[in-house]
Scaffold this motif. Structure first.
Motif, PDB file in Angstrom:
ATOM      1  N   ASP A  90      39.830  33.432  41.246  1.00 19.68           N
ATOM      2  CA  ASP A  90      40.442  34.552  41.979  1.00 19.68           C
ATOM      3  C   ASP A  90      41.860  34.195  42.412  1.00 19.68           C
ATOM      4  O   ASP A  90      42.763  35.050  42.396  1.00 19.68           O
ATOM      5  CB  ASP A  90      39.595  34.906  43.206  1.00 19.68           C
ATOM      6  N   HIS A  91      42.058  32.933  42.790  1.00 17.16           N
ATOM      7  CA  HIS A  91      43.388  32.484  43.214  1.00 17.16           C
ATOM      8  C   HIS A  91      44.362  32.540  42.042  1.00 17.16           C
ATOM      9  O   HIS A  91      45.521  32.959  42.202  1.00 17.16           O
ATOM     10  CB  HIS A  91      43.289  31.062  43.766  1.00 17.16           C
ATOM     11  N   ILE A  92      43.903  32.128  40.869  1.00 13.48           N
ATOM     12  CA  ILE A  92      44.751  32.188  39.672  1.00 13.48           C
ATOM     13  C   ILE A  92      45.162  33.626  39.386  1.00 13.48           C
ATOM     14  O   ILE A  92      46.331  33.914  39.080  1.00 13.48           O
ATOM     15  CB  ILE A  92      44.014  31.576  38.465  1.00 13.48           C
ATOM     16  N   LYS A  93      44.199  34.545  39.508  1.00 19.35           N
ATOM     17  CA  LYS A  93      44.511  35.959  39.271  1.00 19.35           C
ATOM     18  C   LYS A  93      45.554  36.466  40.268  1.00 19.35           C
ATOM     19  O   LYS A  93      46.483  37.186  39.910  1.00 19.35           O
ATOM     20  CB  LYS A  93      43.238  36.795  39.390  1.00 19.35           C
ATOM     21  N   ALA A  94      45.391  36.060  41.536  1.00 20.81           N
ATOM     22  CA  ALA A  94      46.298  36.550  42.572  1.00 20.81           C
ATOM     23  C   ALA A  94      47.708  35.993  42.417  1.00 20.81           C
ATOM     24  O   ALA A  94      48.695  36.713  42.601  1.00 20.81           O
ATOM     25  CB  ALA A  94      45.739  36.191  43.952  1.00 20.81           C
ATOM     26  N   VAL A  95      47.820  34.728  42.063  1.00 26.01           N
ATOM     27  CA  VAL A  95      49.130  34.070  42.000  1.00 26.01           C
ATOM     28  C   VAL A  95      49.876  34.391  40.711  1.00 26.01           C
ATOM     29  O   VAL A  95      51.068  34.694  40.724  1.00 26.01           O
ATOM     30  CB  VAL A  95      48.959  32.540  42.160  1.00 26.01           C
ATOM     31  N   LEU A  96      49.166  34.321  39.586  1.00 26.02           N
ATOM     32  CA  LEU A  96      49.836  34.508  38.291  1.00 26.02           C
ATOM     33  C   LEU A  96      49.865  35.956  37.823  1.00 26.02           C
ATOM     34  O   LEU A  96      50.687  36.310  36.970  1.00 26.02           O
ATOM     35  CB  LEU A  96      49.151  33.661  37.214  1.00 26.02           C
ATOM     36  N   ALA A  97      48.952  36.795  38.340  1.00 25.39           N
ATOM     37  CA  ALA A  97      48.781  38.157  37.825  1.00 25.39           C
ATOM     38  C   ALA A  97      48.686  38.126  36.299  1.00 25.39           C
ATOM     39  O   ALA A  97      49.425  38.821  35.583  1.00 25.39           O
ATOM     40  CB  ALA A  97      49.941  39.041  38.270  1.00 25.39           C
ATOM     41  N   PRO A  98      47.778  37.293  35.755  1.00 21.57           N
ATOM     42  CA  PRO A  98      47.719  37.116  34.299  1.00 21.57           C
ATOM     43  C   PRO A  98      47.000  38.257  33.595  1.00 21.57           C
ATOM     44  O   PRO A  98      46.251  39.024  34.218  1.00 21.57           O
ATOM     45  CB  PRO A  98      46.911  35.823  34.164  1.00 21.57           C
ATOM     46  N   VAL A  99      47.219  38.361  32.315  1.00 26.01           N
ATOM     47  CA  VAL A  99      46.363  39.206  31.490  1.00 26.01           C
ATOM     48  C   VAL A  99      45.018  38.500  31.395  1.00 26.01           C
ATOM     49  O   VAL A  99      44.951  37.327  31.033  1.00 26.01           O
ATOM     50  CB  VAL A  99      46.975  39.417  30.091  1.00 26.01           C
TER      51      VAL A  99
END
Length: 587
Positions: free
Chosen positions: A228-237
């Motif tokens: 979830d942190h990766i999604k929030a920080v990077l806004a990745p596809v």
């Protein structure tokens, strides 16, 4: 989105990516394909795609896969590294910016840290740090600032600090590696992730992960919130490859592991999975050998080609028990043990010292060094008794150097050891000479040195990789002696920590389930033990302490072990006690 569309999205995307999927779903394969496409499109001279993983074994596995999937003409522009090796490359060159002596940064090996700290262990996740641990952190800072020595645990924190404070370094890394692929992203701790986060504004980040394989969440900074942190920080596809099974096609190994995790036993056999029961009251060597014999007979009958195999235990003591069983009997079964015991590596250093030339006029100094090395072995144990004994050894070493003859039994044995080492007829074959030293240690008859010799049995140093043997062989060829065997050993161990992981994949490998993560084997034998927890009570070793029904953490760890196999899994289980995870599965 169907599978081919998902993969095409990955290949075409220029922004940050988060790719999740189960074991064998093809995360690594598609990441390598993307790397190949980027390299083929053209990188600047000196640039490369960086593939990072915590596991040395995973890096070795990716290296093998890249040989098949990546054209040789572009392989030189694919840089495969562990987090440790990546951080070390930055700290070695730029650590002086944080206050360490310029050009003098050295690695404090884990076994040396154990010896220096008196066997201190980091506090468990969520527990407050003890006064002794806090004092050791201050000593670590002093070692870094004054002596230029840094432990592995501080690679990521110091590297993160370095990247935070130096924009030019961030730009340099990003210019060298315009794309960074982060393997096992779900297991990144706070410090390791912060290194990636500081680079994310300068290059493309591709994270590969599987929350169901997060088995290191007992470590500080590692937890299920990482994705979830990766999604929030990077806004990745975000791409989910699901549970496609490309690792063990034609079997139901992955299905079995998924059913274990989901608590959905189907009460029917699984293709590629078997079970053998044993009586835990019988000798371990007997049932382990029977299991291997039956397995190989079955594999031959089914036409399976088994070039390598892992025997997985849940604990280090279980690994030791299995290794002893394989070594026992009239015909020992060759195998390799993966371990991380500080006392074993410190014992190896004492053995390496005994290989070094011994001069008559340095006898007192050599005896003192022998006692000092023995003290390091004992200090790594950390118990009050071990620390007291280590202090005695150091005191005796000082009096011997000062000219007082050895008086105690251990000191006299050290003297006899040095005398014996000076008379050894070494051959230049590191394996044979290692055995000569081990025999010399056993013949002292003194428990302290016999324990060192016993530790060398677990090392199986020259099957763990060829670095130690190669270093000693090269030394012998150039000087006709093992002139600096301890330096050669330490250098090889540093290289093994930073670079190794799978250079010798053939044969039987014995390790814990945790150590197996990131590896692949043709076959896996998972050993369940009966663990005594009272006068008359036993528990299954597959149920981890403090885990409560429905045993989610234990199931996750077991699934990792199961899915290391390509062709076959054998569950080797005691007839008692009942295992709440396994009892409903029909195999």
């Amino acid at each position: 989105m169907i599978i081919c569309e998902r993969r095409q999205t990955i290949l075409d995307e220029d922004g940050h990516l988060l790719i999740v999927g189960g074991p064998g779903s093809g995360k690594t394969t598609v990441a390598l394909q993307k790397a190949t496409k980027i390299i083929g499109a053209g990188l600047q001279p000196g640039q490369s795609i960086l593939f990072l993983s915590f596991s040395r074994a995973a890096v070795a596995r990716v290296a093998q896969a890249s040989n098949l999937l990546v054209d040789k003409s572009v392989q030189s522009q694919l840089s495969l590294q562990t987090f440790h090796s990546f951080c070390w490359s930055l700290l070695k060159s730029h650590g002086y910016l944080l206050g360490s002596p310029k050009g003098k940064l050295k690695i404090l090996l884990p076994q040396d840290e154990k010896a220096l700290s008196g066997g201190l262990k980091a506090p468990k996740k969520g527990e407050p740090a003890s006064a002794n641990w806090l004092a050791w952190q201050e000593e670590r800072e002093r070692l870094f600032a004054e002596e230029g020595r840094i432990c592995f645990d501080w690679f990521a924190p110091k590297c993160s600090e370095l990247l935070e404070r130096c924009q030019l370094l961030r730009e340099l890394v990003a210019n060298t590696h315009p794309v960074i692929i982060v393997d096992e992203a779900q297991d990144t701790g706070d410090a390791a992730w912060s290194c990636i986060e500081r680079l994310a504004g300068h290059c493309q980040i591709i994270c590969l992960g599987d929350l169901d394989q997060q088995i290191f969440d007992h470590l500080e900074g590692v937890g299920p919130e990482r994705i979830d942190h990766i999604k929030a920080v990077l806004a990745p596809v975000f791409i989910d490859l699901g549970s496609d099974n490309n690792r063990s096609p034609g079997t139901e190994i992955t299905l079995f592991g998924n059913d274990i995790l989901a608590k959905t036993p189907r009460r029917a056999p699984y293709v590629g999975v078997g079970r053998q029961m044993y009586d835990p009251r019988h000798d371990a060597a007997q049932w382990m050998r029977v299991a291997l014999a039956r397995f190989y007979r079955g594999a031959k009958a089914e036409g399976l080609r088994v070039e390598n195999m892992a025997i997985l235990a849940t604990t280090g003591s279980g690994v030791a028990k299995i290794s002893a069983a394989l070594n026992g009997g009239a015909t020992p079964i060759p195998h390799k043990v993966l371990f991380d015991e500080a006392s074993v590596l410190l014992s190896a250093r004492l053995a390496a010292f005994l290989l070094e030339p011994k001069l008559r006029d340095q006898r007192a100094a050599d005896v003192a060094t022998c006692l000092q090395l023995l003290a390091s072995v004992r200090r790594s144990g950390g118990s009050a008794t071990a620390l007291k004994e280590a202090a005695n050894y150091m005191k005796w070493a000082a009096t011997i150097v000062a000219g007082t003859p050895a008086k105690t039994k251990v000191a006299k044995s050290a003297e006899a050891l040095i005398e014996g080492a000076s008379e050894l007829e070494l051959t230049g074959d590191p394996g044979r000479d290692w055995i000569l030293v081990k025999t010399l240690l056993y013949r002292t008859g003194v428990n302290e040195f016999k324990q060192v010799a016993g530790a060398l049995d677990y090392l199986i140093a020259f099957n763990r990789g060829k670095r130690i043997s190669a270093a000693l062989s090269e030394m012998w060829m150039s000087t006709g002696a093992y002139t600096t065997a301890r330096i050669g050993l330490d250098t090889a161990l540093v290289q093994d920590q930073l670079l190794a992981g799978g250079d010798d994949t053939q044969g039987i490998h014995v390790m814990t389930i945790h150590k197996s993560k990131g590896k692949q084997f043709d076959a896996v034998i998972l050993v369940r033990e009966s663990i005594r927890q009272g006068a008359k009570e036993f528990r299954s070793s597959l149920i981890w302490r403090d885990d409560v029904a429905p045993y989610d953490r234990s199931r996750k760890i077991l699934r990792v072990g199961i899915t290391r196999a390509r062709c076959y899994v054998l569950m080797l289980e005691p007839i008692f006690p009942r295992c709440p995870i396994m009892s409903d599965h029909r195999l």
